[in-house]
Design a protein around this motif. Sequence first.
Motif, short mmCIF file in Angstrom:
data_model
loop_
_atom_site.label_atom_id
_atom_site.label_comp_id
_atom_site.label_asym_id
_atom_site.label_seq_id
_atom_site.Cartn_x
_atom_site.Cartn_y
_atom_site.Cartn_z
N HIS A 207 1.10 -15.31 13.84
CA HIS A 207 1.45 -16.56 13.15
C HIS A 207 2.57 -16.33 12.14
N LEU A 208 2.38 -15.34 11.27
CA LEU A 208 3.36 -15.08 10.22
C LEU A 208 4.70 -14.67 10.82
N THR A 209 4.66 -13.85 11.86
CA THR A 209 5.91 -13.39 12.48
C THR A 209 6.66 -14.56 13.12
N CYS A 210 5.95 -15.38 13.88
CA CYS A 210 6.61 -16.53 14.52
C CYS A 210 7.20 -17.46 13.45
N GLN A 211 6.41 -17.74 12.41
CA GLN A 211 6.86 -18.66 11.38
C GLN A 211 8.05 -18.09 10.60
N THR A 212 8.15 -16.77 10.55
CA THR A 212 9.24 -16.15 9.77
C THR A 212 10.50 -15.95 10.61
N LEU A 213 10.34 -15.54 11.87
CA LEU A 213 11.52 -15.21 12.67
C LEU A 213 12.08 -16.38 13.45
N LEU A 214 11.25 -17.38 13.74
CA LEU A 214 11.70 -18.43 14.66
C LEU A 214 12.09 -19.72 13.94
N GLN A 215 13.10 -20.37 14.48
CA GLN A 215 13.50 -21.71 14.07
C GLN A 215 13.25 -22.63 15.26
N ALA A 216 13.15 -23.92 15.00
CA ALA A 216 12.98 -24.87 16.09
C ALA A 216 14.12 -24.69 17.10
N GLY A 217 13.76 -24.66 18.38
CA GLY A 217 14.76 -24.54 19.43
C GLY A 217 15.04 -23.11 19.87
N ASP A 218 14.58 -22.12 19.10
CA ASP A 218 14.80 -20.72 19.48
C ASP A 218 14.12 -20.41 20.81
N VAL A 219 14.80 -19.65 21.64
CA VAL A 219 14.25 -19.28 22.94
C VAL A 219 13.38 -18.03 22.80
N VAL A 220 12.15 -18.14 23.27
CA VAL A 220 11.21 -17.02 23.24
C VAL A 220 10.70 -16.79 24.66
N VAL A 221 10.64 -15.52 25.06
CA VAL A 221 10.17 -15.21 26.41
C VAL A 221 8.77 -14.62 26.35
#
Lengths: 496, 496
Positions: A207-221
């Motif tokens: 949770h913390l990692t996603c919330q810190t590294l990702l912005q809306a629209g970022d592509v994650v595989v």
Amino acid sequence: MLPFKSLVQIDKASTTPVFVQLSNQLGQLIRAGTLAPGQRLPGTRQLADWLQLNRQTIVAAYEEGMAQGWLESRSGSGTYVATHFTDLKPLPLLPNQPVAVADSSLDRPGYSFETNLLLVRPLLTYSAGLHLDDGFPDIRLAPMEELGRAYRSYFRWGNPQQHFGYADTKGHPLLREQLSNYLNETRGLRTKPDNILITRGSIMGLHLTCQTLLQAGDVVVTGETTWFGATINIRKTGGAIQTVPVDQHGMDVDALADLCQKQQSVARPIRMVFVTPHHHYPTTVTLRADRRVRLLQLAEQYGFAILEDDYDYDFHYLSRPILPLASADQRGMVVYVGSLTKSVAPAFRIGYVVAPTALIDALAQLRRIIDRQGDPMLEFAIGQLFKTGDLKRHFRKSLRAYHTRRDHFCDLLSTELKDVVQFTKPDGGMAVWTTFDSSIDMDALALRASRQGLSMASGTFHNPPGQQLNGTRLGFASSTDDELEQSVAVLKKVLE
Amino acid sequence: MLPFKSLVQIDKASTTPVFVQLSNQLGQLIRAGTLAPGQRLPGTRQLADWLQLNRQTIVAAYEEGMAQGWLESRSGSGTYVATHFTDLKPLPLLPNQPVAVADSSLDRPGYSFETNLLLVRPLLTYSAGLHLDDGFPDIRLAPMEELGRAYRSYFRWGNPQQHFGYADTKGHPLLREQLSNYLNETRGLRTKPDNILITRGSIMGLHLTCQTLLQAGDVVVTGETTWFGATINIRKTGGAIQTVPVDQHGMDVDALADLCQKQQSVARPIRMVFVTPHHHYPTTVTLRADRRVRLLQLAEQYGFAILEDDYDYDFHYLSRPILPLASADQRGMVVYVGSLTKSVAPAFRIGYVVAPTALIDALAQLRRIIDRQGDPMLEFAIGQLFKTGDLKRHFRKSLRAYHTRRDHFCDLLSTELKDVVQFTKPDGGMAVWTTFDSSIDMDALALRASRQGLSMASGTFHNPPGQQLNGTRLGFASSTDDELEQSVAVLKKVLE
């Protein structure tokens, strides 16, 4: 005078004291405009008589109203509705919301509000009877005595202000130090305590990692399929998930390479790859060595972060487990997330993130607005059990037990259910990914099993859109050999 | 043969076992292309001699490499770099990132990453020496004996799989039931256990509520100034904060009414109002009765949610505390958030949200992707202390102590510092909002105090942009009368 007897409704069975009920309802009558600012209220004796209540209750209710500011007392002449309500416009009552329905406020929200369907996910938990669960530990093996003792020693400590005040958001120093050593010894990491954030289970690390590294629209595989705890967290940040296939050697890294190129060409580069190289969820496969190397290379080439979820590293039944990606990471591409909840007990919510200090600091900053810190008693107790060696003894003991159970369970599947199930004996972990003959309706199967006292997941939530895997995870670790035999017997019976 | 002695660097002081270091570095040499797929490695005796290591260490490193899939053994002819690396393109090394610098991966992230400055906030915590803190409880008064006993009884329970497995995300049923009764009795609420979510401190209640009710761009109103834990959480959702003034009677509700109209007219209606009616943070003022009524009316009229933070309700020194807004809420406008961390000890992270069941369910759904659940041992222990009455006795005992301390501290401020400070004796809570003569530099004052052994916050973080309040919270609850006298003496000295 107003007909108080019909305006006021007292529920003597309620846990709310009668005087509070009365005071509240007087306040409501004032708000509704039924009682006007400056209006004189009946005397306490009078109202007690009307409402058939003790006079002291009326006195207490009036006092309450005065303390609340609804009412005021004028010396010698009684109790009045407060005058500073003069400029209040009484609120017109809607016909279907009579003021006397005292509980409506907790029935439904008055503001607009929609349930976020994204967050709905299957609830996987222990079952009291026979069970082939998602891959949970056998808590009966956990070092409860030793943990209880460590808790007691924490409670006995001298300065409560120091030990029960605010703690370090990153976790108890003893645990961070012990865990750092343990990870370096067992996983070939090169971490220091400052590279570690203690979390409440691996989910908090994700949770913390996603919330810190990702912005809306970022592509994650992610692999297809993968753990819903991760995909929900990615989607909650607004991340756009792209999937690549997972075969018997883990994530298809060639497909990932193609995707990297494709995303680069449309100027939407991949920001993060979520992977569980050790025992992929749900299928338990291990990422092959050459694919690991290639994955790290791709990360370096395209600049994406690898979120490595290594939730059950401690349970591997080959001579030696494969070291995590983080161990081979030379350029800080990997955020390594692990957990002790599978190794001890889910109630002891200890997970961790290993990453460069700058990221650890950022995760901790975010955590301060979520729950501020973990539980220092628990963190100390687990740190203490690392230090005494009790935890490592427990890991070895459970590893032996689960190894035997895995072998026994796979033998049972092979002999008792060989015509209807397919599986590959997993190298590690606590569950066997088992696919059933396509003629079998998994939901119906799980229901029939449950009626015979065996709890198991139908596995249908693992299906990617439009596909029928007809598979489910059958956890063996939390059942004894005898319980596994009974469970397989039930499964055989309901499959007939 | 390659010059292994210069390629491989072993750190014998490291906690990472030597064989793991060696195996890792061999893997890195393969990745870097220095060792080619299919290439033969030196014999174990030969390499041991070159590296001045024990031969068994080399054997273990080679075995590790084989387990990892980097290496393979060909019977009778030695150890080779695995051939399934054939199609790997060796990664060109950047000049400033030599492969042998084994720790660089934990120095800085290899992916792009920015610190979110929004999350930076002052760290307020207990200090070992003299202190006038943010308003923390005196943990020396906490019922540690009783809590320790409740923990022990949890550990003694029969079925570990049931008590240490996964728990209800909403909290332990005993605590939800006990807390529901307690809130109804003391705060005039009409809650049932289903209306309660147990959280880890009130901050988690704020976090979950903001994340659930707010979308990016939503307008949220707070007082100016207010608690940064709330404003950071609102901003993290992308919420747009508008402020209204706070005077000695709390939030200026007339200003709020104007703002409601203005926002309505530009079609960006207010979505939520954050308020602490009981003891506004930081200034400790109470929201006046008529303003409460008006605030509820505005919420109903404009359809916004009221997020009511009632973090220190249990500590009020007038004959009876003002009931919360939630108590007068007839139409489900209020989300009520409270905490026991101020009433017992911050390490016992128990907070709660009271709201309609639909919202509680949604908050719990969100929580499942954050930390899944609270700590069942702690939740049980606190529930148990409600049940035995120990907790209520503790509340009464601390209320008496803090009442005396407030009076004593306010007397000290009046007599010792009357020329330089201004304050209003607070009706409740654990701190006095104290403003200092405008000639005093607060940062310099806090620094001078700290050098004399007194820890206090400068309060400058309370300043709204462009304003100098020159005030700070001086917490009295966690110090004895004697300690308060010493603290004021230090303050007087450094003010001279």
